[in-house]
Design a protein around this motif. Structure first.
Motif, PDB file in Angstrom:
ATOM      1  N   GLU A 199     -58.693  33.338  10.043  1.00  0.00           N
ATOM      2  CA  GLU A 199     -59.825  34.123  10.553  1.00  0.00           C
ATOM      3  C   GLU A 199     -59.461  35.599  10.684  1.00  0.00           C
ATOM      4  OE1 GLU A 199     -61.089  32.026  14.061  1.00  0.00           O
ATOM      5  OE2 GLU A 199     -62.095  30.483  12.892  1.00  0.00           O
ATOM      6  N   GLN A 202     -59.639  36.975   7.262  1.00  0.00           N
ATOM      7  CA  GLN A 202     -61.041  37.119   6.829  1.00  0.00           C
ATOM      8  C   GLN A 202     -61.700  38.328   7.484  1.00  0.00           C
ATOM      9  OE1 GLN A 202     -62.362  33.055   7.797  1.00  0.00           O
ATOM     10  NE2 GLN A 202     -63.087  32.918   5.702  1.00  0.00           N
ATOM     11  N   SER A 203     -61.456  38.499   8.787  1.00  0.00           N
ATOM     12  CA  SER A 203     -62.101  39.627   9.475  1.00  0.00           C
ATOM     13  C   SER A 203     -61.589  40.960   8.929  1.00  0.00           C
ATOM     14  CB  SER A 203     -61.867  39.544  10.987  1.00  0.00           C
ATOM     15  OG  SER A 203     -60.542  39.837  11.304  1.00  0.00           O
ATOM     16  N   LEU A 204     -60.403  40.942   8.324  1.00  0.00           N
ATOM     17  CA  LEU A 204     -59.872  42.179   7.726  1.00  0.00           C
ATOM     18  C   LEU A 204     -60.337  42.343   6.278  1.00  0.00           C
ATOM     19  CD1 LEU A 204     -56.295  41.917   9.231  1.00  0.00           C
ATOM     20  CD2 LEU A 204     -58.024  43.589   9.864  1.00  0.00           C
ATOM     21  N   GLY A 205     -61.083  41.366   5.786  1.00  0.00           N
ATOM     22  CA  GLY A 205     -61.683  41.500   4.458  1.00  0.00           C
ATOM     23  C   GLY A 205     -61.044  40.643   3.380  1.00  0.00           C
ATOM     24  N   ALA A 206     -60.090  39.789   3.748  1.00  0.00           N
ATOM     25  CA  ALA A 206     -59.377  39.005   2.726  1.00  0.00           C
ATOM     26  C   ALA A 206     -60.206  37.819   2.241  1.00  0.00           C
ATOM     27  CB  ALA A 206     -58.050  38.509   3.293  1.00  0.00           C
TER      28      ALA A 206
ATOM     29  N   ARG B  47     -68.070  34.298  17.746  1.00  0.00           N
ATOM     30  CA  ARG B  47     -67.690  33.811  16.415  1.00  0.00           C
ATOM     31  C   ARG B  47     -68.860  33.882  15.438  1.00  0.00           C
ATOM     32  NH1 ARG B  47     -63.155  31.062  15.681  1.00  0.00           N
ATOM     33  NH2 ARG B  47     -64.086  29.584  14.240  1.00  0.00           N
ATOM     34  N   PHE B  52     -67.637  33.476  11.665  1.00  0.00           N
ATOM     35  CA  PHE B  52     -66.862  32.235  11.575  1.00  0.00           C
ATOM     36  C   PHE B  52     -67.729  31.010  11.875  1.00  0.00           C
ATOM     37  CE2 PHE B  52     -63.403  35.243  13.090  1.00  0.00           C
ATOM     38  CZ  PHE B  52     -63.071  35.590  11.799  1.00  0.00           C
ATOM     39  N   PRO B  72     -67.508  36.202   6.503  1.00  0.00           N
ATOM     40  CA  PRO B  72     -66.762  37.001   7.487  1.00  0.00           C
ATOM     41  C   PRO B  72     -66.044  38.200   6.859  1.00  0.00           C
ATOM     42  CG  PRO B  72     -66.182  34.680   7.665  1.00  0.00           C
ATOM     43  CD  PRO B  72     -67.121  34.795   6.518  1.00  0.00           C
ATOM     44  N   ASN B  73     -65.576  38.023   5.615  1.00  0.00           N
ATOM     45  CA  ASN B  73     -64.818  39.124   4.995  1.00  0.00           C
ATOM     46  C   ASN B  73     -65.724  40.202   4.395  1.00  0.00           C
ATOM     47  OD1 ASN B  73     -65.671  37.451   2.981  1.00  0.00           O
ATOM     48  ND2 ASN B  73     -63.792  37.553   1.775  1.00  0.00           N
ATOM     49  N   VAL B  77     -66.259  43.691  10.485  1.00  0.00           N
ATOM     50  CA  VAL B  77     -66.209  43.482  11.931  1.00  0.00           C
ATOM     51  C   VAL B  77     -64.756  43.189  12.295  1.00  0.00           C
ATOM     52  CG1 VAL B  77     -66.856  41.838  13.726  1.00  0.00           C
ATOM     53  CG2 VAL B  77     -68.587  42.669  12.138  1.00  0.00           C
ATOM     54  N   GLY B  78     -64.186  43.968  13.180  1.00  0.00           N
ATOM     55  CA  GLY B  78     -62.787  43.758  13.572  1.00  0.00           C
ATOM     56  C   GLY B  78     -62.706  42.738  14.683  1.00  0.00           C
ATOM     57  N   MET B  79     -61.654  41.921  14.627  1.00  0.00           N
ATOM     58  CA  MET B  79     -61.549  40.880  15.653  1.00  0.00           C
ATOM     59  C   MET B  79     -60.121  40.820  16.206  1.00  0.00           C
ATOM     60  SD  MET B  79     -63.419  37.583  16.248  1.00  0.00           S
ATOM     61  CE  MET B  79     -62.962  36.188  17.252  1.00  0.00           C
ATOM     62  N   GLY B  99     -55.584  45.286   6.187  1.00  0.00           N
ATOM     63  CA  GLY B  99     -57.003  45.469   5.865  1.00  0.00           C
ATOM     64  C   GLY B  99     -57.234  46.665   4.949  1.00  0.00           C
TER      65      GLY B  99
END
Lengths: 299, 369
Positions: A199, A202-206, B47, B52, B72-73, B77-79, B99
């Motif tokens: 996760e 993913q949130s970083l764009g991967a 989430r 997610f 999500p990618n 949005v930073g988490m 990133g």
């Protein structure tokens, strides 16, 4: 003035009350003697077990070594196999098959185990069962099944050509490596928080490919190495499938040598054993290196 | 127009509804906290913003763009996670720059940005360290820098301080707030810690059983809870049974002693019983003619560090009430068994309806303690 406090004056309480049960000059009680005796007995028992195990494993090796060295002149069995082109070519063939097996099984097992752990944990028992099938199905059944399925009459007649048989051999070895590779990868995945790592990526764009290649795989290094070396050792020593497919692998070569050259066969057995051990030592060294790296940097 | 909008967002897991009709409109640069007990749906909502979880119904809009169905990618949005989720195989610099690499920034740009962020989190000398070489607080700061590196539209923090010890928690939460103010980034923060939510947020969303109980500033949430759950969950509370004397005048009787509420009692009739709630810190020792007064016997005195909590038992045995007083070395703490009177303003009486009263009478309340 009251009695001085021993804690303040430094007077030992033991000095006032006499020596305790473990103090100097203390006489051991019967129960203490009994427990010490049973401790010694336990230690002797475990050493005995270790000795029996050691003899069980190493006596045959010693016997093989002793036999292989009986060839005249001394050590000629070893020089003969090392100068035999069949030795290098069969060993090379098995190593290439082993490496291909490792690559393919990593490509199959890592994404599968990752996906199952991440999205379908309820499927884990089923996948585990599938990967354990090579322990249940004898190699001879597997090889007959493969040769019958992919014979000249099938849509994919792999059994009719050398290249096709090589492909079938590696495919069979991939199946044989499943239990080792899957267990190693699954254990490695259990050790890392794959959901959070995935996760976070993913949130970083991967995307999935990058997550697997750059985040998950590097963190499975030790597990993958364990699985890889075990698979390699199994492929190098595998006899049944290679023989039935008439492939020039190491184990069939060992068998052919044994028909006419018993000393050389013993030498070859020891060499193959050495290769297996070398693989194990490599795992240990790599594992130790990664741990010592942590220690050094922390210090 | 709000920067982050959640409209009618719902999430069901089979038959179980984790989030019911969640509505929120957060302005750009606002710090919003989702506060509630475990299982109230706050993390599920977060989430869903991160992508997610896919909402069963409703819409999520960021800066005018509908992101409800985006992967999500693709959301920018930073988490930040409770477990830090730093990549163990990468150094601090590689983690922060991950990133940016995905966004195909040049090496120089990445180096510059990573340097800036490590300065921002006060770890400029830790660039070449691995996560396992850092303390928990340092790891979480790196996780924050990593989330900020991509210049996200919204920053999401999922209980980021829960795994840290109390002292680091306080210092790091101040740091998070300072960084958020400095960057002006719209932030959603999930916590079950009321102190964290009250001290950090511009607005708080209090949640219970998948529903929004109240949205308001920390001041509003604490001083004017709109439901019994909010009153109970945020801060501590005295819950008292009161007999209605004159609903129009707001006069009541607690343990046979008259008190008055600031507003008329709606839904109550003369002679009927209602429940009122009182914050312990609003009650003061001693009687005052212009305030409500209640008398009783000191039942217990609890030393809580900066404050001392005194529990008083009503002489008719109908209940207890607690009040707080600031600790100081010269404080004269009443002894157990002493008869005392406490006073509080009429505005302090929060009249709860019956459902709220039942919720407020949970075991953790002061009343039941």
């Amino acid at each position: 003035m009251g009695r001085p406090n021993p804690a303040i004056t430094g007077t030992a309480i033991e000095g006032e009350l006499g020596p305790g049960p473990h103090g100097p000059g203390a006489v051991p009680s019967n129960s203490a003697r009994r427990s010490r005796r049973s401790r010694y007995a336990g230690r002797i028992f475990w050493w005995l077990i270790f000795l029996i195990g050691f003899l069980y494993f190493f006596l045959p090796l010693y016997g093989t070594l002793d036999f292989s060295l009986k060839s005249k002149p001394f050590g000629s069995a070893y020089t003969a196999i090392l100068s035999d082109s069949g030795f290098v070519s069969s060993l090379g063939y098995s190593f290439v098959a082993g490496i291909l097996t490792i690559i393919i099984s990593i490509l199959i097992i890592v994404p599968t185990a990752f996906w199952v752990r991440l999205k379908y944990p309820q499927l884990r028992p089923f996948i585990e069962f599938i990967t354990l099938l090579p322990f249940v199905i004898p190699p001879v059944i597997l090889v007959y099944g493969l040769l019958n399925t992919y014979n000249g009459k099938s849509l994919l007649p792999l059994g009719d050509s050398d290249t096709g048989l090589n492909v079938l051999l590696v495919a069979a070895y991939v199946v044989l490596s499943f239990p080792y590779m899957y267990r190693a990868v699954d254990t490695g995945l259990r050790a890392i928080d794959i959901q959070s790592l995935t996760e976070a990526s993913q949130s970083l764009g991967a995307g999935w490919g990058r997550i697997l290649w750059q985040v998950i795989l590097p963190n499975l290094r030790t597990s993958l190495l364990s699985g890889a070396f075990l698979s390699l050792a199994i492929v190098v020593g595998e006899f049944t499938i290679a023989t039935f497919m008439s492939r020039p692998a190491f184990a069939p070569y060992l068998n052919i040598v044994g028909d006419s050259k018993p000393y050389e066969q013993a030498a070859l057995a020891l060499v193959s054993f050495g290769i297996t051990w070398l693989a194990m030592i490599l795992i240990a060294v790599i594992g130790r290196n990664s741990r010592s790296q942590i220690k050094v940097t922390l210090g | 127009m709000a920067f982050l909008e959640l409209t009618g967002v719902q999430k069901r897991f089979g038959e179980f509804a984790a989030v019911h009709n969640f509505d929120l409109a957060a302005d750009a640069g606002e710090f919003v906290s989702f506060l509630g007990p475990s299982g109230c749906g706050k993390t599920t909502t977060l989430r869903m913003i991160a992508g997610f979880e896919r909402p069963t119904a409703g819409k999520i809009v960021v800066n005018g763009a509908d992101i409800t169905d985006k992967a999500p990618n693709q959301r920018n949005v930073g988490m930040v996670f409770q477990s830090y989720a730093l990549f163990p195989n990468m150094t601090v610099a590689d983690n922060v720059g991950f990133g940016l690499k995905i966004r195909k920034r040049s090496k120089d740009q990445i180096k510059k940005r990573v340097g800036e962020l490590l300065e921002l989190i006060h770890l400029p000398d830790k660039a070449s360290r691995y996560p396992w070489q850092l303390s928990g607080g340092q790891q979480q700061r790196v996780a924050l820098a990593r989330a900020l590196a991509i210049e996200p539209q919204v920053l999401l923090l999922d209980e980021p301080l829960s795994a840290l010890d109390a002292k680091i928690r306080v210092s790091l939460r101040n740091e998070i707030r300072a960084i958020q103010r400095q960057l002006g980034i719209t932030t959603v923060y999930v916590t079950h810690d009321q102190e964290e939510a009250l001290s950090l947020s511009d607005r708080i969303v209090v949640m219970s059983e998948g529903r929004v109980e109240q949205i308001g500033t920390p001041f509003e949430i604490y001083n004017f809870p709109s439901t019994g759950f909010v009153a109970r969950f945020v801060g501590t509370l005295n819950v008292l049974s009161a007999k209605v004397i004159d609903p129009g005048a707001g006069t009541l009787e607690v343990a046979g002693q008259p008190i008055r509420a600031a507003k008329p009692i709606s839904g109550g009739h003369a002679g009927g019983m209602i429940t009122v709630a009182l914050r312990p810190e609003i009650i003061q020792l001693g009687s005052r003619a212009d305030l409500n007064n209640l008398s009783g016997i000191v039942d217990d005195v609890t030393f809580l560090g900066s404050i001392v909590r005194v529990r008083i038992k009503f002489t008719d045995g109908s209940g207890v009430i607690s009040f707080d007083t600031f600790n100081n070395p010269h404080l004269a703490v009443p002894d157990r068994g002493t008869a005392i009177t406490v006073s509080f303003p009429t505005e302090a009486c929060l009249v709860l309806d019956q459902a709220e009263a039942a919720a407020a009478a949970a075991p953790e309340d002061l009343d039941a303690a």
